[in-house]
Scaffold this active site. Structure first.
Site, short mmCIF file in Angstrom:
data_model
loop_
_atom_site.label_atom_id
_atom_site.label_comp_id
_atom_site.label_asym_id
_atom_site.label_seq_id
_atom_site.Cartn_x
_atom_site.Cartn_y
_atom_site.Cartn_z
N SER A 29 4.07 2.26 8.47
CA SER A 29 3.65 1.08 7.29
C SER A 29 4.95 0.50 6.38
O SER A 29 5.78 1.26 6.31
CB SER A 29 2.54 1.63 6.41
OG SER A 29 1.40 1.56 6.86
N HIS A 70 0.96 -1.24 0.07
CA HIS A 70 0.11 0.04 0.09
C HIS A 70 0.74 1.11 -0.03
O HIS A 70 0.26 2.43 -0.38
CB HIS A 70 -1.10 -0.06 1.18
CG HIS A 70 -0.48 0.51 2.48
ND1 HIS A 70 -0.14 -0.45 3.33
CD2 HIS A 70 -0.48 1.68 2.64
CE1 HIS A 70 0.06 0.30 4.42
NE2 HIS A 70 0.01 1.39 4.33
N GLY A 92 2.72 5.99 8.94
CA GLY A 92 4.03 6.29 8.73
C GLY A 92 5.09 5.15 9.09
O GLY A 92 6.40 4.96 8.92
C1 4AZ Z 1 -1.10 3.48 8.34
O1 4AZ Z 1 -1.83 4.32 8.49
C2 4AZ Z 1 -1.24 2.65 9.59
N1 4AZ Z 1 -2.50 0.82 14.03
C3 4AZ Z 1 -0.38 1.65 9.83
C4 4AZ Z 1 -0.70 0.93 10.87
C5 4AZ Z 1 -1.59 1.33 11.77
C6 4AZ Z 1 -2.71 1.94 11.60
C7 4AZ Z 1 -2.22 2.72 10.33
C8 4AZ Z 1 -1.86 0.04 12.93
O2 4AZ Z 1 -0.03 3.64 7.81
#
Ligand code: 4AZ
Length: 846
Positions: free
Chosen positions: A796, A648, A794
């Site tokens: 991710s 993503h 962030g």
């Molecule tokens: C994101 O938006 C995101 N709580 C990554 C992980 C989580 C939530 C949002 C897990 O990249």
């Protein structure tokens, strides 16, 4: 710097005179004619020499004292004061913003002579005054405010008397002002009605600033303000920067910080905000340094604000970005409240309240009711840390004053009336308060809700639900547990699946007692099942979590299945997680091949609820930057050429083509954003391979591989993480670490320093229930079900790291998604690496 008082000076000069007398007497006695004729005995000679030595030492001491208290008088120090002067007989005009204009120079001349005359009336000030310079003018409440700097040169011991003299200048003659008479008349032509003066912060007077700059900004149009280099490079050392912000008349300046990373030590690097155009300490709004994760919004009391930034000669950081704008001055706050309930907040909450603000709320409820005021937030600036009492910024409820910072608390009055007053003084602001008032009948203080022991009211549904909702935990005491709950020894009820998860949820440890104690002759599985001892290490997964086959001395060949490790030869072994554990379990030792991973090789020493990590602690962590935007996603190092991230992260959106390789820059060996070290390597990408079955709706298969344009040489801060084999088992309850520079709370700021937080693997079925059936086999959940700790925006693409019994770190997951961040019963969701292991191998050969 401490300076001796004048009393001490006098006492010392007296002693010095007496000491001199004694010395002379001793010398003349030893030199009398009678004694000289006699041949001195050895003893007398020593005595004489001793006396002579003593006298010499005394003379030296005397000399030193004379030097100290007389010559030092000649050693002058420079002291700078900053001030503001309200002038009521002048009208502001645009020309007063231009120092080269005639109008500016004329008024500056008048202000300077006014100051000179004022100082001449005080013996201390007149003696040491050197010069004043006008720094700026602004529109005042009535007339003009002149901002100036005055220099004094004086012997160090006189500093305190100078401070006192300057302080007394700032105190207007109250009686004169009350009678409408002008302050400091009839010295000159200016009508001065107000003065504030203060010594300049000594950290702003260092002579060795390399970069010094002052910028004037008009804020009627919204704009952006950044520390130099933000976000791409670090701010410079030894700087003193000032931004003078001016709003239109009858407006306030609004300054909002969106990102903030400076050195932790405020003595070295800091920003300071003033409710003024020059740094007058009495008008300081706030001082900030370090990493600030909450948004900060500041408001001025009038139409000016000053932002200053000071940096020391070492340890520079990314700095800050803020936006400025203006809002109309008329703040209405307070009033008459007659409803049965309502909410009151400090002005602009949760922005920092402006200085010099008073609000009064008068609450009146119907006869037969009392009033409860429940604070949900309470942060008032208290620079003296409670020592000054509640004399600066405070909330007064009837006659009770509250100040400083407080958790949620409630005040009840047994009356139909409550007066709430909020007061902020001229300096130091904070985010203020929010409170809910409620009328209640004395017999029922929490109508329709649960009454906590501390008088808070919480919804009945929260009573005995396992979560502490009253600040005093009273909603979780003396509960009768419902189905699916476990009764703690202290009477609290907690969800049953929290038992034996390694976390003390009860608060008394009782949920972690008697965990899977098996009888004699039984083996305790990792999932707390008990199986007969003789079923361990037999090649069969009797526990169903593989733990009975995990630590077997003897390796058993087994029928190949999803739970067995496949050696390169094609033979399968039953031992759980045999890869890279230091023992060659396959006959061809293929389980120990490619094990240059998962260690912290030369370690010298937005994660929510985490803490800063050490340099080199997570050498596989990568920061993926989008050129011009800075950090966007995390990734992990698989070897010198390949990174693993989330699919993503590399999906195009309406504005940015994230799938393009030339958009990205991978930062390896990075610890602090914008702060490259000798071990940091930046690489462009050769290739991005998103998982072909990534589903942007369900986030299934949220993985992508990135090949670097040029391989990196591994170093102490760049090292691969181990990839688990498809059969590798990560058990529910097992500790795992999340790392990243993502936001440190939902909707908050990204972190500057790499953050780490410990979470636990969550049982797949429990997770699927908690997240309403959205969890597929290719996903893995981890978190702290109480909430408060999680990956966030962030983070991710970053790794979920789990340390195996061998001490090597394996990547169990890739940060993928979640229902918000750190919410209770909402664990984070990760792409399960074991599930996608074959796909990774197919593309990377790893
Ligand atoms: C994101 O938006 C995101 N709580 C990554 C992980 C989580 C939530 C949002 C897990 O990249």
């Amino acid at each position: 710097m401490s300076s001796p008082s004048s009393g001490t000076e006098i006492r010392f000069s007296k002693e010095q005179g007496e000491g001199g007398d004694v010395a002379v007497r001793m010398l003349s006695a030893s030199g009398s004619g009678k004694k000289r004729r006699r041949r001195p005995s050895k003893k007398t000679l020593w005595k004489g020499l001793g006396l002579l030595g003593g006298a010499a030492a005394l003379a030296l001491l005397t000399g030193l004292l004379v030097w100290h208290f007389h010559l030092r008088e000649d050693q002058k120090v420079q002291k700078t004061y900053m001030g503001a002067m309200g002038i009521s007989d002048q009208q502001f005009a645009e020309a007063y913003e231009d120092p080269s204009s005639e109008e500016y120079q004329r008024l500056a001349g008048l202000v300077n002579s006014q100051l000179k005359v004022m100082y001449s009336k005080n013996s201390v000030l007149s003696k040491y005054f050197q010069e004043s310079t006008v720094q700026a003018f602004s529109e005042g409440e009535d007339g003009i405010v002149a901002y100036y700097q005055s220099e004094f040169s004086l012997p160090e011991p006189r500093l305190s008397s100078l401070d006192q003299a300057m302080e007394s200048l700032g105190e207007p003659d109250k009686q004169q002002v009350r009678q409408g008479r002008l302050l400091l008349r009839p010295t000159n032509t200016l009508n001065v009605h107000r003065m504030v003066t203060g010594a300049l912060d000594p950290r702003m007077t260092k002579p060795k600033f390399i970069n010094q700059r002052s910028t004037s900004l008009h804020v009627q149009k919204k704009g952006d303000l950044r520390s130099p280099g933000f976000p791409d490079s670090l701010y410079k050392p030894s700087t003193f920067l000032q931004w003078k912000l001016r709003a239109q008349p009858h407006h306030r300046v609004l300054l909002e910080f969106h990102s903030f990373a400076m050195e932790e030590d405020c003595q070295k690097d800091f920003i300071k905000l003033y409710d003024s155009l020059v740094p007058i300490e009495h008008l300081v709004l706030a001082e900030k340094c370090g990493n600030v994760h909450q948004p900060m919004v500041f408001l001025s009391s009038g139409n000016v604000m000053l932002l200053t930034m000071v940096t020391s000669k070492e340890n520079n950081f990314r700095g800050f970005r803020a936006t400025y704008s203006q809002i109309p001055l008329n703040t209405t706050c307070g009033g008459q409240l007659t409803g049965l309930s309502g909410v009151i907040t400090s002005p602009f909450f949760p922005a920092f309240y402006p200085p010099k603000t008073t609000c009064v709320w008068n609450i009146q409820v119907p006869e037969g009711h009392f009033i409860k005021l429940q604070f949900t937030d309470f942060s008032l600036a208290d620079p003296a840390g409670g020592k000054a009492g509640c004399t600066k910024d405070y909330v007064e409820v009837n006659d009770q004053r509250l100040c400083g910072k407080k958790g949620s608390s409630a005040i009840t009055v047994e009356s139909t009336k409550m007066a709430v007053r909020f007061q902020s003084d001229s300096s130091n602001v904070d985010s203020g308060f929010s409170a809910q008032y409620e009328a209640f009948v004395p017999a029922n203080p929490c109508p329709g809700r649960f009454h906590c022991d501390n008088h808070q009211c919480v919804n009945h549904t929260l009573h005995c639900d396992g979560w502490e909702d009253c600040a005093d935990h009273s909603d979780e005491n003396n509960c009768t547990c419902q189905e699916g709950q476990f009764l703690c020894a202290n009477g609290r009820c907690k969800p049953s699946f929290w038992r034996c998860d390694g976390v003390d949820d009860c608060g008394d440890g009782s949920d972690e007692e008697h965990c899977g104690q098996c009888s004699a002759g039984q083996f305790r599985c990792h999932n707390d099942r008990c199986i007969p001892d003789n079923q361990t290490c037999d090649g069969i997964d009797d526990c169903s979590d593989g733990s009975d086959e995990a630590q077997c001395k003897k390796v058993v060949e087994a029928k190949c299945s999803a739970q067995t490790f496949r050696c390169s030869s094609g033979v399968c072994i039953s031992k759980v997680n045999p890869e890279c554990d230091g023992e060659a379990d396959c006959q061809d030792a293929s389980d120990e091949a490619n094990c240059e991973c998962g260690t912290r090789p030369f370690k010298s020493s937005a994660v929510v609820g985490g803490e800063s990590s050490q340099v080199g602690e997570w050498p596989w962590q990568v920061s993926l930057h989008v050129r011009g935007k800075g950090h966007v996603c995390g990734a992990s190092v698989l070897n010198g050429s390949w990174l693993l991230t989330a699919a993503h992260c590399v999906q195009d959106d309406d504005t940015t083509r994230f799938s393009r390789v030339d958009l990205w820059e991978a930062m390896l060996g990075l610890h602090i954003q914008g702060h490259d070290s000798e071990w940091t390597v930046r690489r462009y990408l050769q290739r991005i391979i998103p998982h072909p079955s990534f589903n942007p709706k369900t986030y299934a298969n949220d993985l992508a591989l990135m090949e670097l344009q040029e391989p990196v040489t591994l170093n102490q801060n760049i090292w691969p993480i181990c990839l688990p084999s498809p059969a590798h088992q990560f058990h529910a309850g097992e500790s795992a670490w999340i790392t990243g520079w993502g936001t440190t709370r939902e909707g908050g700021f990204k972190a500057a320093i790499l953050q780490k937080a410990e979470v636990r693997v969550v049982n797949q079925t429990v997770c699927n229930t908690l997240l309403q059936g959205q969890i597929t086999d290719g996903m893995l959940c981890a978190g702290i079900l109480k909430g408060g700790v999680d990956a966030c925006q962030g983070d991710s693409g970053g790794p979920l790291s789990i340390t195996a019994a061998s001490g090597r770190v394996f990547q169990a997951g890739v940060v993928s998604w979640g229902d918000g961040c750190a919410r209770k019963n909402r664990p984070g969701v990760y792409s399960r690496v074991t599930h996608h292991r074959a796909w990774i191998k197919e593309h990377t050969g790893l």
